[in-house]
Design an enzyme around this catalytic site. Structure first.
Site, mmCIF file in Angstrom:
data_model
loop_
_atom_site.group_PDB
_atom_site.id
_atom_site.type_symbol
_atom_site.label_atom_id
_atom_site.label_comp_id
_atom_site.label_asym_id
_atom_site.label_seq_id
_atom_site.Cartn_x
_atom_site.Cartn_y
_atom_site.Cartn_z
ATOM 1 N N ASP A 29 30.194 -31.577 -70.707
ATOM 2 C CA ASP A 29 31.451 -31.621 -71.441
ATOM 3 C C ASP A 29 32.624 -31.298 -70.524
ATOM 4 O OD1 ASP A 29 29.895 -31.995 -73.723
ATOM 5 O OD2 ASP A 29 29.928 -29.870 -74.255
ATOM 6 N N TYR A 86 20.276 -24.570 -68.452
ATOM 7 C CA TYR A 86 21.694 -24.254 -68.579
ATOM 8 C C TYR A 86 21.843 -22.740 -68.682
ATOM 9 C CZ TYR A 86 23.300 -29.046 -69.547
ATOM 10 O OH TYR A 86 23.619 -30.382 -69.456
#
Length: 263
Positions: free
Chosen positions: A53, A111
């Site tokens: 993102d 992540y």
């Protein structure tokens, strides 16, 4: 004939509108392609392992590039970095097998969502941590207990943003750890792949648990109800980083996944 190379690309997300190339906005893919074309004007667009993102960082965006001539890997790395700005760098380069494609052949990702704690945000870490203000520190035991029902294979609709276009909300989460560090906490997510904003919504929901605003035993029911409106807020992007990717062992790219291959 083209020559394929696998690159490990790192970037600080604040300067980018995500990895995927944009028409007018800056992107990781766009910057890398411009650098590649400075060396090889006919080079096709680099292909990454996955999207990040806007504002999200990456330490290990696996990327396939093709060049019209053979390069010694370090010279390709150095040449690309000479044409890149300081907030994006090629960290490693190696020849890639002809049929390898990073997005298709990735089997697991890690992540890390970084949280800051304390009376004030650390100015040396603020660009990479979401500072959670509060008189009391987050309850890490409660957060760890809340994470347990998220492990395994589930329909993660409750943690999927409305703009997500994935064909299925079914994902497998191998690990979710809360690791305390001086001045903060790292939330480590390991799984096959993730839905759009999934990690950030999970992080926002776990922070609510850590603040005592949500019961630690409530997340199993939240998964089952499949309703995004009942989950916590989407944590801001600057705390999130793509840290590692594992690929199918047959390609010889990095170490094999500790969870094995996908079925």
């Amino acid at each position: 004939m083209t020559h394929p190379y696998f690159l490990t690309v790192a970037y600080a997300g604040a300067g980018f509108h995500g990895w995927q190339i944009q028409t007018e906005l800056r992107s990781g893919q766009g910057d890398l392609w411009a650098a590649l074309r400075a060396l090889d004007p006919e080079a096709p667009m680099p292909q990454g392992t996955g999207r990040t993102d806007a504002g999200v960082h990456a330490r290990a965006q696996g990327t396939l590039v093709r060049t019209s001539r053979a390069w010694e890997p370090y010279r390709l790395l150095a040449a690309l970095n000479a044409h890149l700005r300081d907030d994006i760098r090629v960290m490693a380069a190696q020849p890639a097998p002809e049929a390898f494609f990073p997005r298709q052949h990735a089997v697991a990702k890690r992540y890390v969502y970084r949280l800051g704690q304390g009376p004030a945000a650390d100015p040396l870490a603020a660009a990479f941590r979401w500072h959670v203000r509060g008189a009391a520190p987050l309850d890490l035991e409660a957060m760890a207990a809340a994470a347990a029902p998220l492990l395994g294979t589930h329909d993660f609709t409750s943690f999927r943003c409305a703009e997500c276009v994935a064909k299925t909300p079914i994902r497998t989460l191998y690990g979710l750890r809360c690791e305390a560090h001086e001045g903060g906490v790292d939330l480590v997510f390991e799984g096959t792949s993730f839905l759009m904003h999934q990690v950030r919504i999970m992080a926002g929901t776990l922070v609510e648990v850590g603040r005592g605003r949500r019961r630690p035993d409530s997340l199993g029911a939240l998964v089952a109800v499949r309703d995004r409106s009942l989950a916590g807020p989407t944590a801001p992007p600057h705390g999130l980083c793509l840290e590692r990717v594992w690929y199918e062992a047959q390609w010889g790219i990095g170490e094999p996944s500790p969870w094995g291959e996908r079925s």
